[in-house]
Design an enzyme around this catalytic site. Structure first.
Site, PDB file in Angstrom:
ATOM      1  N   LYS A 107      -3.873   2.206  -2.596  1.00 29.98           N
ATOM      2  CA  LYS A 107      -4.980   3.077  -2.978  1.00 29.98           C
ATOM      3  C   LYS A 107      -5.069   4.187  -1.937  1.00 29.98           C
ATOM      4  CE  LYS A 107      -7.618  -0.537  -2.974  1.00 29.98           C
ATOM      5  NZ  LYS A 107      -6.649  -1.614  -3.007  1.00 29.98           N
TER       6      LYS A 107
ATOM      7  N   MET B 105     -12.280   5.563   7.279  1.00 28.65           N
ATOM      8  CA  MET B 105     -12.503   6.204   5.974  1.00 28.65           C
ATOM      9  C   MET B 105     -13.692   7.165   5.993  1.00 28.65           C
ATOM     10  SD  MET B 105     -11.719   3.082   3.326  1.00 28.65           S
ATOM     11  CE  MET B 105     -12.575   1.778   4.189  1.00 28.65           C
TER      12      MET B 105
ATOM     13  N   ASP C 178       0.845  -1.190   0.000  1.00 26.52           N
ATOM     14  CA  ASP C 178       0.000   0.000   0.000  1.00 26.52           C
ATOM     15  C   ASP C 178       0.885   1.246   0.000  1.00 26.52           C
ATOM     16  OD1 ASP C 178      -2.228  -1.550   0.138  1.00 26.52           O
ATOM     17  OD2 ASP C 178      -2.826  -0.951   2.163  1.00 26.52           O
TER      18      ASP C 178
HETATM   19  N1  SAH Z   1      -6.872  -2.324   7.143  1.00 27.44           N
HETATM   20  C1  SAH Z   1      -6.699  -1.052   7.795  1.00 27.44           C
HETATM   21  C2  SAH Z   1      -7.790  -0.072   7.441  1.00 27.44           C
HETATM   22  C3  SAH Z   1      -7.825   0.313   5.982  1.00 27.44           C
HETATM   23  S1  SAH Z   1      -9.052   1.524   5.640  1.00 27.44           S
HETATM   24  C4  SAH Z   1      -6.628  -1.268   9.323  1.00 27.44           C
HETATM   25  O1  SAH Z   1      -6.898  -2.384   9.787  1.00 27.44           O
HETATM   26  O2  SAH Z   1      -6.295  -0.318  10.045  1.00 27.44           O
HETATM   27  C5  SAH Z   1      -8.087   3.021   5.756  1.00 27.44           C
HETATM   28  C6  SAH Z   1      -8.572   3.839   6.927  1.00 27.44           C
HETATM   29  O3  SAH Z   1      -7.999   3.325   8.133  1.00 27.44           O
HETATM   30  C7  SAH Z   1      -8.177   5.288   6.897  1.00 27.44           C
HETATM   31  O4  SAH Z   1      -9.058   6.034   6.094  1.00 27.44           O
HETATM   32  C8  SAH Z   1      -8.310   5.661   8.365  1.00 27.44           C
HETATM   33  O5  SAH Z   1      -9.674   5.850   8.702  1.00 27.44           O
HETATM   34  C9  SAH Z   1      -7.824   4.396   9.044  1.00 27.44           C
HETATM   35  N2  SAH Z   1      -6.394   4.434   9.432  1.00 27.44           N
HETATM   36  C10 SAH Z   1      -5.409   3.671   8.947  1.00 27.44           C
HETATM   37  N3  SAH Z   1      -4.244   3.953   9.561  1.00 27.44           N
HETATM   38  C11 SAH Z   1      -4.500   4.928  10.465  1.00 27.44           C
HETATM   39  C12 SAH Z   1      -3.723   5.649  11.415  1.00 27.44           C
HETATM   40  N4  SAH Z   1      -2.413   5.417  11.571  1.00 27.44           N
HETATM   41  N5  SAH Z   1      -4.328   6.602  12.171  1.00 27.44           N
HETATM   42  C13 SAH Z   1      -5.649   6.855  12.035  1.00 27.44           C
HETATM   43  N6  SAH Z   1      -6.442   6.194  11.162  1.00 27.44           N
HETATM   44  C14 SAH Z   1      -5.885   5.247  10.387  1.00 27.44           C
END
Ligand code: SAH
Length: 255
Positions: free
Chosen positions: A59, A172, A38
């Site tokens: 993405k 998201m 990613d």
């Molecule tokens: N698979 C990932 C989520 C993917 S969707 C997981 O398990 O965390 C992507 C969303 O995850 C972002 O839009 C945000 O809402 C959140 N996200 C991912 N990393 C983050 C971080 N370090 N701090 C805050 N939100 C985060």
């Protein structure tokens, strides 16, 4: 069906900080021949893949997109040429990570795969804030939701589910904070419900802001550029009480 030489590992990279990957994930990376990652994956994590070729397929809203079907095909093709193929995804690969599409493509092509879980953003954000999402007396249920639906997908009941849970974590959703707040309030969430917005959890540039649900639209002027979670529920009461002027709340972690 063409036989496959290798195996595809769907590996959770963790929420941001490079040392939050699992030992198993790090080991797989070390042995990787090729890594499809990613866009937001930490460079120190990619460095673990000493000899693996690194290919960004992430993405990231509008900035850089690679169609999912193309990613699926590249994984299958790579497994026919290499022994260890890694698909490195932020957080946990199975949570809002489109892992199922990739698994379906691998299964259809007869390619063996393994999923290595990771620390999802919600749990990392809770840890960093020192706030339990299941605090006794306040919360016995947690919902992980997203307002995002795929094209052609039926409208979702995410807001009703978030409003019904004691604690809700919205993935998201920060880019549409105003609509998120309005939809939640329409679904029955109290206007004064405490909300914790967490940007870049576990990274040096991490920021948190506590406000009420009706104040959530202010987040639009907050200038978030990193991945951001919206978390809500009574477990954030104390965080809100400690905040007098939410918009000028300084960064919580500077190290
Ligand atoms: N698979 C990932 C989520 C993917 S969707 C997981 O398990 O965390 C992507 C969303 O995850 C972002 O839009 C945000 O809402 C959140 N996200 C991912 N990393 C983050 C971080 N370090 N701090 C805050 N939100 C985060």
């Amino acid at each position: 069906m063409v036989g496959s030489l290798g195996k595809v590992y769907l590996v959770g990279a963790g929420p941001g900080a490079a040392d939050l990957i699992t030992l198993r994930g790090a080991e797989v990376l070390k042995n990787a021949d090729v890594v499809f990652h990613d866009a937001l994956v930490h460079p120190d994590l990619l460095a673990l893949a000493e000899r693996g070729r690194k290919i960004a397929v992430g993405k990231r809203c509008g900035k850089f997109t690679t169609a999912q079907q193309f990613i699926n095909k590249r994984l299958v093709d790579a497994a026919r040429r290499h022994a260890v193929v890694v698909r490195l995804k932020g957080g946990d690969p199975m949570l809002f990570g489109r892992a199922q599409e990739e698994i379906a493509a691998l299964e259809a092509a007869g390619v063996p795969y393994e999923v290595v879980p990771g620390v999802t953003a919600a749990l990392a954000a809770a840890a960093e804030a020192g706030i339990s999402l299941t605090q006794r007396g306040h919360a016995r249920s947690v919902a992980f939701v997203t307002p995002r639906v795929a094209e052609g997908e039926a409208p979702s009941t995410w807001a009703q589910n978030a409003a019904a849970a004691d604690t809700a974590v919205i993935y998201m959703g920060a880019g549409e904070a105003e609509a998120v707040a309005a939809t939640l309030i329409a679904a029955g969430a109290p206007r004064k419900l405490p909300v914790l917005v967490v940007e870049n959890a576990t990274l040096p540039e991490s920021r948190r802001i506590a406000l009420t649900l009706e104040e959530l639209p202010q987040v639009a002027s907050y200038g978030a550029t990193g991945p951001t979670l919206i978390m809500l529920g009574r477990v954030f009461d104390a965080a809100l009480a400690a905040t007098s002027d939410p918009v000028s709340l300084p960064a919580c972690k500077t190290a």
